[in-house]
Design a protein around this motif. Sequence first.
Motif, PDB file in Angstrom:
ATOM      1  N   GLN A 132       0.828  -1.204   0.000  1.00  0.00           N
ATOM      2  CA  GLN A 132       0.000   0.000   0.000  1.00  0.00           C
ATOM      3  C   GLN A 132       0.866   1.258   0.000  1.00  0.00           C
ATOM      4  OE1 GLN A 132      -3.270  -0.695  -0.288  1.00  0.00           O
ATOM      5  NE2 GLN A 132      -2.548  -2.808  -0.283  1.00  0.00           N
ATOM      6  N   ASN A 134       3.483   4.001  -2.860  1.00  0.00           N
ATOM      7  CA  ASN A 134       4.012   4.252  -4.192  1.00  0.00           C
ATOM      8  C   ASN A 134       5.239   3.363  -4.388  1.00  0.00           C
ATOM      9  OD1 ASN A 134       2.089   6.261  -4.024  1.00  0.00           O
ATOM     10  ND2 ASN A 134       3.319   7.754  -5.119  1.00  0.00           N
ATOM     11  N   ALA A 196      -9.081   2.302  -5.972  1.00  0.00           N
ATOM     12  CA  ALA A 196      -7.691   1.922  -6.259  1.00  0.00           C
ATOM     13  C   ALA A 196      -7.366   2.341  -7.686  1.00  0.00           C
ATOM     14  CB  ALA A 196      -7.516   0.423  -6.095  1.00  0.00           C
ATOM     15  N   VAL A 197      -6.104   2.699  -7.938  1.00  0.00           N
ATOM     16  CA  VAL A 197      -5.744   3.175  -9.269  1.00  0.00           C
ATOM     17  C   VAL A 197      -5.312   2.015 -10.163  1.00  0.00           C
ATOM     18  CG1 VAL A 197      -5.017   5.394  -8.337  1.00  0.00           C
ATOM     19  CG2 VAL A 197      -3.311   3.603  -8.729  1.00  0.00           C
ATOM     20  N   ASN A 199      -2.752   0.323 -12.987  1.00  0.00           N
ATOM     21  CA  ASN A 199      -1.334   0.329 -13.373  1.00  0.00           C
ATOM     22  C   ASN A 199      -1.202  -0.509 -14.638  1.00  0.00           C
ATOM     23  OD1 ASN A 199       0.087   1.645 -10.923  1.00  0.00           O
ATOM     24  ND2 ASN A 199      -1.186   0.078  -9.959  1.00  0.00           N
ATOM     25  N   HIS A 230      -2.954   7.133 -14.158  1.00  0.00           N
ATOM     26  CA  HIS A 230      -3.433   6.334 -13.026  1.00  0.00           C
ATOM     27  C   HIS A 230      -4.817   6.778 -12.532  1.00  0.00           C
ATOM     28  CE1 HIS A 230       0.436   4.316 -12.523  1.00  0.00           C
ATOM     29  NE2 HIS A 230       1.025   5.495 -12.585  1.00  0.00           N
ATOM     30  N   THR A 232      -8.758   6.034 -11.204  1.00  0.00           N
ATOM     31  CA  THR A 232      -9.276   4.974 -10.341  1.00  0.00           C
ATOM     32  C   THR A 232      -9.860   3.858 -11.199  1.00  0.00           C
ATOM     33  OG1 THR A 232     -11.525   5.848 -10.180  1.00  0.00           O
ATOM     34  CG2 THR A 232      -9.889   6.696  -8.603  1.00  0.00           C
ATOM     35  N   ARG A 233     -10.000   2.694 -10.599  1.00  0.00           N
ATOM     36  CA  ARG A 233     -10.577   1.551 -11.308  1.00  0.00           C
ATOM     37  C   ARG A 233     -11.999   1.870 -11.775  1.00  0.00           C
ATOM     38  NH1 ARG A 233     -11.216  -3.392  -8.414  1.00  0.00           N
ATOM     39  NH2 ARG A 233     -10.679  -4.582 -10.276  1.00  0.00           N
ATOM     40  N   LYS A 260      -1.800   0.006  -4.875  1.00  0.00           N
ATOM     41  CA  LYS A 260      -0.515   0.680  -4.999  1.00  0.00           C
ATOM     42  C   LYS A 260      -0.446   1.460  -6.305  1.00  0.00           C
ATOM     43  CE  LYS A 260       1.568  -3.548  -6.929  1.00  0.00           C
ATOM     44  NZ  LYS A 260       0.385  -4.409  -6.781  1.00  0.00           N
ATOM     45  N   ILE A 261       0.445   2.432  -6.347  1.00  0.00           N
ATOM     46  CA  ILE A 261       0.761   3.147  -7.581  1.00  0.00           C
ATOM     47  C   ILE A 261       2.175   2.746  -7.991  1.00  0.00           C
ATOM     48  CG2 ILE A 261       1.156   5.386  -8.675  1.00  0.00           C
ATOM     49  CD1 ILE A 261      -0.871   6.599  -6.810  1.00  0.00           C
ATOM     50  N   GLU A 263       5.378   3.512  -9.812  1.00  0.00           N
ATOM     51  CA  GLU A 263       6.090   4.677 -10.352  1.00  0.00           C
ATOM     52  C   GLU A 263       6.978   4.250 -11.518  1.00  0.00           C
ATOM     53  OE1 GLU A 263       5.445   7.575  -9.396  1.00  0.00           O
ATOM     54  OE2 GLU A 263       4.720   7.513  -7.328  1.00  0.00           O
TER      55      GLU A 263
END
Length: 280
Positions: A132, A134, A196-197, A199, A230, A232-233, A260-261, A263
Amino acid sequence: MKKISILGCGWLGFPLAKALIKKGYLVNGSTTSVEKLAVLRHEGITPFLINISLPVVLENNNSDTFSDSMSAFLQESDTLIIDIPPKLRGDEAATIEKIFVKKIASLIPYIEKSTIKNVLFVSSTSVYGEQQLNVTELTIPKPDTESGKQLLEVEQILQKNINFKTTLVRFGGLIGQDRQPGKYLAGRENIENPDAVVNLIHQEDCIGIIIKIIETKNWNETFNAVSPFHPTREEYYTQKARELNLVLPKFDHSKPSSGKIIENDKIELLLKYTFTKPNL
């Protein structure tokens, strides 16, 4: 003219091979399908029928046929791209016996005896697990799936080998023309983690990043390869379903979202790579 060997000419490896040929490289490509040999040859790829599926892989490695095929496949190449997905979901035997790890480990002696100087291993951001925060390349991987665990073990085996240099490319979720994200969740209900984002990364950028690594000779490196986009879902998959005129997904907001994001700063700063599909 430099030669590159691609182990696994599938969804990513095949168009990658064609892109490398356009760049002037000679390309050896492997497939497990007899029917696909002609397809590879038609695109200018020198085709090889190579199957390292266990449990027969150990038996194959003792045969002259497998040995000759692997040796010829690697001959005169200075770069090997390994693009074989683990495919472990729901396979208890593969989990217990670490079949994917054994597959790749069985190739090491052939690589060591060959002209290969550089290995590019196509991995996944699944090696990080559900942390949880970056995530950067400096984040310690904590895989929580069997696929992620075996990918990480293979990464370590390759990077520890002093006979060649290994670069890891950890791709996010793969999308492309035949992998429409709008279809993934369309019509489903009670979907968790709405905030959640995502990826993700497009096939075109996967190919562009690999070629950039080869051209800039960035070996002994690890790269997170994910689009800088990124949302959100809920935002992303709802919009993609709407674009395809599909039933919109319904998300469950009763529990806090987590995720998580990934990077990708290293891709942009070290490789100087510009995404062609930044907004997916």
